[in-house]
Design a protein around this motif. Structure first.
Motif, PDB file in Angstrom:
ATOM      1  N   ILE A  63     -25.283   1.215  27.661  1.00  0.00           N
ATOM      2  CA  ILE A  63     -24.452   2.074  26.809  1.00  0.00           C
ATOM      3  C   ILE A  63     -23.106   2.344  27.462  1.00  0.00           C
ATOM      4  O   ILE A  63     -22.065   2.219  26.820  1.00  0.00           O
ATOM      5  N   VAL A  64     -23.091   2.707  28.737  1.00  0.00           N
ATOM      6  CA  VAL A  64     -21.810   3.039  29.367  1.00  0.00           C
ATOM      7  C   VAL A  64     -20.923   1.813  29.544  1.00  0.00           C
ATOM      8  O   VAL A  64     -19.699   1.948  29.554  1.00  0.00           O
ATOM      9  N   LYS A  65     -21.516   0.613  29.650  1.00  0.00           N
ATOM     10  CA  LYS A  65     -20.703  -0.597  29.799  1.00  0.00           C
ATOM     11  C   LYS A  65     -20.274  -1.180  28.460  1.00  0.00           C
ATOM     12  O   LYS A  65     -19.133  -1.609  28.304  1.00  0.00           O
ATOM     13  N   LYS A  66     -21.181  -1.214  27.487  1.00  0.00           N
ATOM     14  CA  LYS A  66     -20.905  -1.909  26.223  1.00  0.00           C
ATOM     15  C   LYS A  66     -20.471  -0.977  25.096  1.00  0.00           C
ATOM     16  O   LYS A  66     -19.841  -1.422  24.142  1.00  0.00           O
ATOM     17  N   LEU A  67     -20.810   0.308  25.194  1.00  0.00           N
ATOM     18  CA  LEU A  67     -20.459   1.275  24.146  1.00  0.00           C
ATOM     19  C   LEU A  67     -19.842   2.526  24.772  1.00  0.00           C
ATOM     20  O   LEU A  67     -20.271   3.648  24.509  1.00  0.00           O
ATOM     21  N   PRO A  68     -18.823   2.353  25.613  1.00  0.00           N
ATOM     22  CA  PRO A  68     -18.316   3.480  26.395  1.00  0.00           C
ATOM     23  C   PRO A  68     -17.624   4.567  25.579  1.00  0.00           C
ATOM     24  O   PRO A  68     -17.431   5.660  26.090  1.00  0.00           O
ATOM     25  N   ASN A  69     -17.279   4.283  24.350  1.00  0.00           N
ATOM     26  CA  ASN A  69     -16.551   5.269  23.548  1.00  0.00           C
ATOM     27  C   ASN A  69     -17.434   6.096  22.636  1.00  0.00           C
ATOM     28  O   ASN A  69     -16.918   6.798  21.766  1.00  0.00           O
ATOM     29  N   VAL A  70     -18.758   6.020  22.819  1.00  0.00           N
ATOM     30  CA  VAL A  70     -19.611   6.870  21.994  1.00  0.00           C
ATOM     31  C   VAL A  70     -19.334   8.330  22.332  1.00  0.00           C
ATOM     32  O   VAL A  70     -18.982   8.674  23.466  1.00  0.00           O
ATOM     33  N   HIS A  71     -19.483   9.176  21.342  1.00  0.00           N
ATOM     34  CA  HIS A  71     -19.206  10.604  21.506  1.00  0.00           C
ATOM     35  C   HIS A  71     -20.228  11.262  22.426  1.00  0.00           C
ATOM     36  O   HIS A  71     -19.892  12.056  23.293  1.00  0.00           O
ATOM     37  N   SER A  72     -21.507  10.915  22.220  1.00  0.00           N
ATOM     38  CA  SER A  72     -22.556  11.523  23.039  1.00  0.00           C
ATOM     39  C   SER A  72     -23.818  10.680  22.977  1.00  0.00           C
ATOM     40  O   SER A  72     -23.961   9.805  22.128  1.00  0.00           O
ATOM     41  N   VAL A  73     -24.717  10.968  23.893  1.00  0.00           N
ATOM     42  CA  VAL A  73     -26.041  10.358  23.914  1.00  0.00           C
ATOM     43  C   VAL A  73     -27.047  11.494  23.970  1.00  0.00           C
ATOM     44  O   VAL A  73     -26.914  12.399  24.797  1.00  0.00           O
ATOM     45  N   LYS A  74     -28.029  11.442  23.100  1.00  0.00           N
ATOM     46  CA  LYS A  74     -29.090  12.447  23.094  1.00  0.00           C
ATOM     47  C   LYS A  74     -30.400  11.779  23.460  1.00  0.00           C
ATOM     48  O   LYS A  74     -30.797  10.789  22.860  1.00  0.00           O
ATOM     49  N   LEU A  75     -31.064  12.313  24.462  1.00  0.00           N
ATOM     50  CA  LEU A  75     -32.400  11.881  24.841  1.00  0.00           C
ATOM     51  C   LEU A  75     -33.368  12.815  24.131  1.00  0.00           C
ATOM     52  O   LEU A  75     -33.299  14.032  24.306  1.00  0.00           O
ATOM     53  N   MET A  76     -34.250  12.236  23.342  1.00  0.00           N
ATOM     54  CA  MET A  76     -35.091  13.040  22.459  1.00  0.00           C
ATOM     55  C   MET A  76     -36.561  12.787  22.730  1.00  0.00           C
ATOM     56  O   MET A  76     -36.974  11.648  22.941  1.00  0.00           O
ATOM     57  N   GLY A  77     -37.339  13.861  22.692  1.00  0.00           N
ATOM     58  CA  GLY A  77     -38.787  13.740  22.795  1.00  0.00           C
ATOM     59  C   GLY A  77     -39.344  13.185  21.497  1.00  0.00           C
ATOM     60  O   GLY A  77     -38.781  13.357  20.419  1.00  0.00           O
ATOM     61  N   LEU A  78     -40.461  12.515  21.602  1.00  0.00           N
ATOM     62  CA  LEU A  78     -41.126  11.891  20.469  1.00  0.00           C
ATOM     63  C   LEU A  78     -41.804  12.952  19.613  1.00  0.00           C
ATOM     64  O   LEU A  78     -42.513  13.823  20.124  1.00  0.00           O
ATOM     65  N   GLU A  79     -41.580  12.907  18.307  1.00  0.00           N
ATOM     66  CA  GLU A  79     -42.280  13.795  17.377  1.00  0.00           C
ATOM     67  C   GLU A  79     -43.626  13.177  17.048  1.00  0.00           C
ATOM     68  O   GLU A  79     -43.699  12.026  16.625  1.00  0.00           O
ATOM     69  N   MET A  80     -44.672  13.926  17.237  1.00  0.00           N
ATOM     70  CA  MET A  80     -46.015  13.403  16.999  1.00  0.00           C
ATOM     71  C   MET A  80     -46.364  13.540  15.515  1.00  0.00           C
ATOM     72  O   MET A  80     -47.020  14.480  15.086  1.00  0.00           O
ATOM     73  N   ARG A 111     -21.967  10.725  34.970  1.00  0.00           N
ATOM     74  CA  ARG A 111     -20.945  10.064  35.775  1.00  0.00           C
ATOM     75  C   ARG A 111     -19.882   9.424  34.889  1.00  0.00           C
ATOM     76  O   ARG A 111     -18.708   9.399  35.223  1.00  0.00           O
ATOM     77  N   PHE A 112     -20.314   8.929  33.747  1.00  0.00           N
ATOM     78  CA  PHE A 112     -19.374   8.281  32.829  1.00  0.00           C
ATOM     79  C   PHE A 112     -18.944   9.221  31.702  1.00  0.00           C
ATOM     80  O   PHE A 112     -18.376   8.794  30.709  1.00  0.00           O
ATOM     81  N   VAL A 113     -19.238  10.515  31.842  1.00  0.00           N
ATOM     82  CA  VAL A 113     -18.809  11.582  30.937  1.00  0.00           C
ATOM     83  C   VAL A 113     -19.255  11.325  29.490  1.00  0.00           C
ATOM     84  O   VAL A 113     -18.520  11.571  28.550  1.00  0.00           O
ATOM     85  N   ILE A 114     -20.470  10.832  29.321  1.00  0.00           N
ATOM     86  CA  ILE A 114     -21.010  10.691  27.969  1.00  0.00           C
ATOM     87  C   ILE A 114     -21.870  11.903  27.639  1.00  0.00           C
ATOM     88  O   ILE A 114     -21.755  12.475  26.574  1.00  0.00           O
ATOM     89  N   ILE A 115     -22.731  12.304  28.550  1.00  0.00           N
ATOM     90  CA  ILE A 115     -23.434  13.573  28.390  1.00  0.00           C
ATOM     91  C   ILE A 115     -22.665  14.558  29.255  1.00  0.00           C
ATOM     92  O   ILE A 115     -22.502  14.350  30.438  1.00  0.00           O
ATOM     93  N   HIS A 116     -22.180  15.624  28.654  1.00  0.00           N
ATOM     94  CA  HIS A 116     -21.297  16.534  29.367  1.00  0.00           C
ATOM     95  C   HIS A 116     -22.036  17.603  30.156  1.00  0.00           C
ATOM     96  O   HIS A 116     -21.504  18.156  31.088  1.00  0.00           O
TER      97      HIS A 116
END
Length: 125
Positions: A63-80, A111-116
């Motif tokens: 993501i940081v190499k190929k999609l560096p201009n994304v606004h944010s990245v969210k890590l999400m838990g799985l909904e059961m 480090r790449f300022v995607i998650i602030h």
């Protein structure tokens, strides 16, 4: 416009295996790149499970190499729900395990300022 788009893996093999749709990785990446070209704010959503937790660092670097201009990245838990319940033994990870295994990926995004803020990770759990 602000769009949340799921990305499950860092290449065709890892992403397409989870989505069970051949070609979905390429379609997703091309779509995200096109939207970024038109300055659409993109949030990449990564739903964490046993199926992708072991290559989360590779996905973060992709993501940081190929999609560096994304606004944010969210890590999400799985909904059961639905198929996740039926396949719990193959997909479910306790949140404390996810948080521990996701530390390096969060550091990469910071480090790449995607998650602030580190709280972005804990808020998703």
């Amino acid at each position: 416009i602000y769009l949340g788009i799921p990305l499950y893996g860092y290449n065709e093999e890892t992403h397409d295996r989870i989505t069970q749709s051949y070609g979905s990785f390429s379609q997703t990446v091309i779509g995200v790149q096109n939207l970024l070209h038109f300055n659409v704010a993109i949030e990449i959503r990564i739903v964490l499970s046993k199926l992708n937790i072991d290559y989360l660092d590779e996905l973060a670097m992709y993501i940081v190499k190929k999609l560096p201009n994304v606004h944010s990245v969210k890590l999400m838990g799985l909904e059961m729900r639905g198929n996740a319940i039926k396949n719990k033994e193959f997909v479910w990870l306790p949140y404390d395990t996810i948080a521990h295994k996701a530390e390096t990926a969060v550091d990469i995004f910071q480090r790449f300022v995607i998650i602030h803020k580190k709280s972005s990770l804990s808020a998703s759990f």
